[in-house]
Motif scaffolding. Structure first.
Motif, PDB file in Angstrom:
ATOM      1  N   ARG A  24       0.838  -1.197   0.000  1.00  0.00           N
ATOM      2  CA  ARG A  24       0.000   0.000   0.000  1.00  0.00           C
ATOM      3  C   ARG A  24       0.875   1.250   0.000  1.00  0.00           C
ATOM      4  O   ARG A  24       1.849   1.356   0.742  1.00  0.00           O
ATOM      5  N   THR A  26       1.496   5.194   0.708  1.00  0.00           N
ATOM      6  CA  THR A  26       1.057   6.274   1.585  1.00  0.00           C
ATOM      7  C   THR A  26       1.822   7.538   1.247  1.00  0.00           C
ATOM      8  O   THR A  26       3.052   7.525   1.157  1.00  0.00           O
ATOM      9  N   GLY A 351      -3.046   6.146   0.642  1.00  0.00           N
ATOM     10  CA  GLY A 351      -3.280   6.613   1.998  1.00  0.00           C
ATOM     11  C   GLY A 351      -2.456   7.853   2.303  1.00  0.00           C
ATOM     12  O   GLY A 351      -1.649   8.301   1.498  1.00  0.00           O
ATOM     13  N   GLY A 352      -2.662   8.406   3.492  1.00  0.00           N
ATOM     14  CA  GLY A 352      -1.845   9.536   3.923  1.00  0.00           C
ATOM     15  C   GLY A 352      -2.530  10.873   3.723  1.00  0.00           C
ATOM     16  O   GLY A 352      -3.749  10.991   3.764  1.00  0.00           O
TER      17      GLY A 352
END
Length: 405
Positions: A24, A26, A351-352
């Protein structure tokens, strides 16, 4: 840490990301500044471009707390072109099994096409292999064969344009891991594997250009750039309404639409006019008509390009992304002109710090991070072979392929 730098006509965006163990992505920091020194995706002023890149990088560093030393950098502009080429070799091993060396020899034969000396190779994509007449082979390693044939997609760009961009990035204190065609980077952010297999086109409508990539059977078969974009709409509004480019841009963003049916005949907008202290009111329908006319022409240019490159291979239609795709009614007008499925998409699965980044304007920048993540994960069998000596990561990949065939 991965870094992507998208050097566009109107903005420079630097993103810092990291990839978790489960793959994933981020985003840890981002910096976006208005760009100056570029026209239609190409550097026209070295000093201004260096300042824009350095400012974007500094903002991303400040937000993340990390120092940027190298990055994946997008390449745009009308000079980006592509061609497809085949290479065929005899399998040399005594046991007649396809080895990594056979695959590399076939790719070298395919890329030995006539490319002018003023152009550099950005990517050599292995589209598929034919093993003793058997088509549709994605990875022939270890297969028994007498003859191996590979079909490649080769993306090239102007050597001087690449040198000028590389010079600006280096002067801003950033080394280049890999130069990536902006259209392929955008596709990383907005297209899924099913659409690539079916056949799909990605049109990233920027301020100065449309970056276009067409996919079929999981890999690109056309990469190119159309030299029109959102700035053409803004210019038409400024001329048609006799106002400044800044006012025209704000009008386009706040009140613009390609859908004439969505505008009432009595809707009016107040605008400032060049040479007059007091502004005037204009009909929103007049604004929409100017926008619709230019966007219709833009989609007709896109339709011509799709037809010449193979629109019949695109059952999944066209995905619009980039800042210019956010005009209201763009997808509907695109469906009408192109006569195929059209949708607008932005990046996802990231994400993030991305609330402001998950819109089509940042598809290229986030796609560059995802490209870097794929490059790290692909280790010994990269989907895309970058031009030689483009960056440290490319050389590490080559070394890994030699150690672990």
């Amino acid at each position: 840490m991965l870094v992507g730098v998208d050097v566009g006509t109107t903005k420079v965006c630097a993103l810092i990301g990291e990839v978790s163990r489960d793959g994933r992505l981020t985003v840890m920091g981002h910096g976006t500044v208005p760009s100056s020194g570029l026209k239609k995706g190409v550097v026209v002023n070295i000093d201004q471009t260096i300042r824009s890149i350095a400012d974007a990088v500094e903002r991303a560093e400040r937000l993340s707390g990390w120092k940027i030393d190298r990055a994946f950098v997008g390449v745009g502009g009308q000079h980006v072109e592509s061609q497809n080429s085949k290479g065929q070799v005899a399998v040399t091993a005594h046991h007649r099994e396809v080895s990594r060396e056979d695959i590399n020899r076939a790719v070298e034969v395919a890329r030995a096409v006539s490319i002018p000396s003023n152009r550099d190779v950005l990517h050599v994509e292995r589209r598929g292999f034919i093993v003793d007449g058997q088509e549709g082979v994605k990875d022939p390693l270890g297969m028994s064969a007498l003859r191996l044939e590979v079909e490649t997609h080769i993306v090239t760009a102007s050597a001087t344009a690449i040198q000028n961009l590389s010079k600006c990035v280096a002067a801003a204190g950033v080394k280049i891991d890999e130069l990536v065609a902006s259209s392929l980077a955008s596709a990383e952010a907005v297209v899924n594997e099913t659409e690539k297999d079916l056949g799909v086109a990605v049109a990233d409508i920027g301020a100065g250009t449309i970056d276009l990539a067409m996919f079929n059977e999981g890999s690109p078969f056309f990469t190119g750039v159309i030299p029109v974009g959102g700035n053409n709409v803004t210019n038409d509004l400024a001329i048609g309404l006799k106002t400044s480019l800044g006012v025209a841009e704000e009008l386009k963003i706040r009140h613009g639409t390609c859908d004439l049916k969505a505008v009432g005949d009595d809707e009016e907008i107040s605008v400032s006019v060049l040479g007059e202290e007091a502004g005037r009111t204009v009909s929103r329908m007049e604004v929409a008509q100017i926008i619709e006319a230019r966007m219709r022409e833009t989609f007709e240019l896109l339709a011509d390009q799709l037809r010449s490159a193979g629109a019949g291979m695109l059952p999944a239609g066209v995905i619009l992304t980039g800042g210019g795709s956010q005009l209201a009614g763009a997808a509907e007008l695109g469906r009408e002109v192109l006569e195929m499925p059209v949708r607008v998409a932005g990046p996802s699965s990231v994400g993030g710090l991305v609330e402001t980044l998950l819109n089509p304007s940042y598809s290229t920048a986030i796609g560059l991070l995802q490209w870097g993540a794929q490059s790290l994960n692909s280790g010994d069998t990269p989907r895309y072979e970058s031009a030689p000596a483009m960056g440290g990561l490319g050389r590490i990949r080559d070394a890994l392929r030699n150690i672990f065939p």
